[in-house]
Design an enzyme around this catalytic site. Sequence first.
Site, PDB file in Angstrom:
ATOM      1  N   LYS A 177     -21.817 -50.330  10.317  1.00 48.58           N
ATOM      2  CA  LYS A 177     -23.282 -50.296  10.278  1.00 48.58           C
ATOM      3  C   LYS A 177     -23.709 -49.495   9.035  1.00 48.58           C
ATOM      4  CE  LYS A 177     -27.373 -48.066  11.453  1.00 48.58           C
ATOM      5  NZ  LYS A 177     -27.985 -48.308  10.137  1.00 48.58           N
ATOM      6  N   GLY A 230     -23.844 -38.902   6.187  1.00 48.74           N
ATOM      7  CA  GLY A 230     -25.299 -38.926   6.089  1.00 48.74           C
ATOM      8  C   GLY A 230     -25.860 -37.526   6.181  1.00 48.74           C
ATOM      9  N   GLU A 252     -19.455 -36.323   7.589  1.00 49.80           N
ATOM     10  CA  GLU A 252     -19.506 -35.921   6.185  1.00 49.80           C
ATOM     11  C   GLU A 252     -20.984 -35.769   5.854  1.00 49.80           C
ATOM     12  OE1 GLU A 252     -18.693 -34.494   3.117  1.00 49.80           O
ATOM     13  OE2 GLU A 252     -16.929 -35.215   4.215  1.00 49.80           O
ATOM     14  N   CYS A 286     -24.005 -35.978  -2.126  1.00 51.49           N
ATOM     15  CA  CYS A 286     -23.712 -34.797  -1.297  1.00 51.49           C
ATOM     16  C   CYS A 286     -23.121 -33.715  -2.169  1.00 51.49           C
ATOM     17  CB  CYS A 286     -22.698 -35.103  -0.205  1.00 51.49           C
ATOM     18  SG  CYS A 286     -22.915 -36.658   0.541  1.00 51.49           S
ATOM     19  N   GLU A 385     -30.832 -28.301   1.444  1.00 50.99           N
ATOM     20  CA  GLU A 385     -30.463 -29.487   0.662  1.00 50.99           C
ATOM     21  C   GLU A 385     -31.716 -30.310   0.361  1.00 50.99           C
ATOM     22  OE1 GLU A 385     -28.232 -32.826   2.433  1.00 50.99           O
ATOM     23  OE2 GLU A 385     -26.947 -32.705   0.674  1.00 50.99           O
TER      24      GLU A 385
HETATM   25  C1  UN1 Z   1     -21.196 -38.310  -1.907  1.00 48.49           C
HETATM   26  O1  UN1 Z   1     -21.969 -37.705  -2.623  1.00 48.49           O
HETATM   27  O2  UN1 Z   1     -21.477 -38.552  -0.736  1.00 48.49           O
HETATM   28  O3  UN1 Z   1     -17.333 -36.716  -5.840  1.00 48.49           O
HETATM   29  C2  UN1 Z   1     -19.904 -38.839  -2.376  1.00 48.49           C
HETATM   30  C3  UN1 Z   1     -18.274 -37.456  -6.085  1.00 48.49           C
HETATM   31  C4  UN1 Z   1     -18.141 -38.927  -5.734  1.00 48.49           C
HETATM   32  C5  UN1 Z   1     -18.374 -39.136  -4.291  1.00 48.49           C
HETATM   33  C6  UN1 Z   1     -19.640 -38.500  -3.799  1.00 48.49           C
HETATM   34  N1  UN1 Z   1     -16.823 -39.371  -6.087  1.00 48.49           N
HETATM   35  O4  UN1 Z   1     -19.297 -37.049  -6.594  1.00 48.49           O
END
Ligand code: UN1
Length: 498
Positions: A177, A230, A252, A286, A385
């Site tokens: 999904k 997310g 994550e 992230c 964040e």
């Molecule tokens: C993310 O931001 O969820 O290390 C993943 C990084 C990428 C992956 C980011 N290879 O910035």
Amino acid sequence: MSEASPEYGLFIGGRWETPDGARRFTTVNPATGEPVGSFVAGTAADVERAVRAAAEAFRDWRATPAPKRGELLLRAAEIFRRRKEELARIVTREMGKVISEGRGDVQESIDFVEYMAGEGRRLAGETVPSELRSKFCLTVRQPKGVVACITPWNFPTAIPNWKIAAALICGNTVVFKPASNTARCAAEVVRAYEEAGLPPGVLNFVTGSGAEVGHALVAHPTVRTVSFTGGVDTGRDVYVRGAEGLKMVHLELGGKNPVIALEDADLDLLIDGVLFGAFGTSGQRCTATSRLILHEAIYDEALERLTDRLDRFPVGDPLDPATGMGPVASADQERKILAYIEVGRREARLRYGGQKLTGGIYDRGHFIAPTIFETRHGTRISKEEIFGPVLSVLKAASFEEAVRIANDVDYGLSSSIYTRDIDRAFRAIDALEAGITYVNAPTIGAEVQLPFGGIKNTGNGGREAGSAAIEEFSEIKTVFIDFSHRLQKAQIDAESAA
Ligand code: UN1
């Protein structure tokens, strides 16, 4: 159906289908407002059928030798490679990251799927000695069954592949999904696996809202493992719902990733890194650099150089290779980021940007100026964040203070230090509370063959990618083989076994 915005169905049991009376939703190019694709708003009944198809396909997929599963993945990787440019453009059109990063997204998919294809010939367990004679002890890896992969929009091909390829190589079947606003990227990922010849039901695809499809998936008793990437609030909700069913939930979530720059940092290198780390993907990773902690000795100069560079940093059409930063991903993102900029204006000193961009092409999309606040540690913008092109700059008087500030947040995904002093680099590697630390490089850009994830509110202890991907999606079975032809009692007979 226009060529530029095709219609997709659900993919269940190896068939694309549109259920009778299905409602649809459209994804939108955040740079232009144009439609990108049309999708089915799936229901709990669709989830039920998808899970059933996955459970049925599991029996045979589980029995398929892992190297054979790997061959299918390798074929999928080749398809991603062949279609790289086309998919990169879809990523850019649907999500808004600049085209070089769109290509990077697809390349990360290729890298990871290829890597997992090779895992088909490893999937190693361990063998260890027994305390008894004529007895073997070993472990083997087994699949978990039907797993749910729930993915975000910021890496709309790479993160689905991180989950799907790892789940498949371990012998699981998948219900996938995706985030609704990048459903076309997700559908194209599914099509690549379909073209690679994945047996029906091994990968199923249900688009729709989190409230309907996501909840049904996480609650389904057949789904024993949920892999979610997310936001932290949704992640907590998924965790709690999964806990009801005693499921494994891999999370994550967010980050508030610091770059520390000490007084001996190479400033040119630092500025290049911060520009990419903070404003690449419009700050919507992230791992994005959202805090720059500068030693007071270089504070003024570093900040000046950074803002000078931003004066020459083109924000605009993400398909134009000269563009440095595209739009943010959606109207929703725009709203949230602008609200944080308002907070920042109240509690900190705005140094650069700080507004929605307007006029010309900006009026068609969601463009926000790269924004820098100078702030003291403890403000909301220095701790929460934002997930946008907003960098908080903080001052520290020493290495110790910089590390203290870096660690004093609720997240712990990525971190970085710029210094030429190897001792302090190693001290930072030890002391920074994060799942990832970079030395003389920004907080983004992890490679797929290493574990990815973080501590504190970034997750619940798991890691993705690298060898950790296999841990996430397999069960360990411990096996004892006794060929002594008599009852040997562990612990009890061990003493006389000598
Ligand atoms: C993310 O931001 O969820 O290390 C993943 C990084 C990428 C992956 C980011 N290879 O910035």
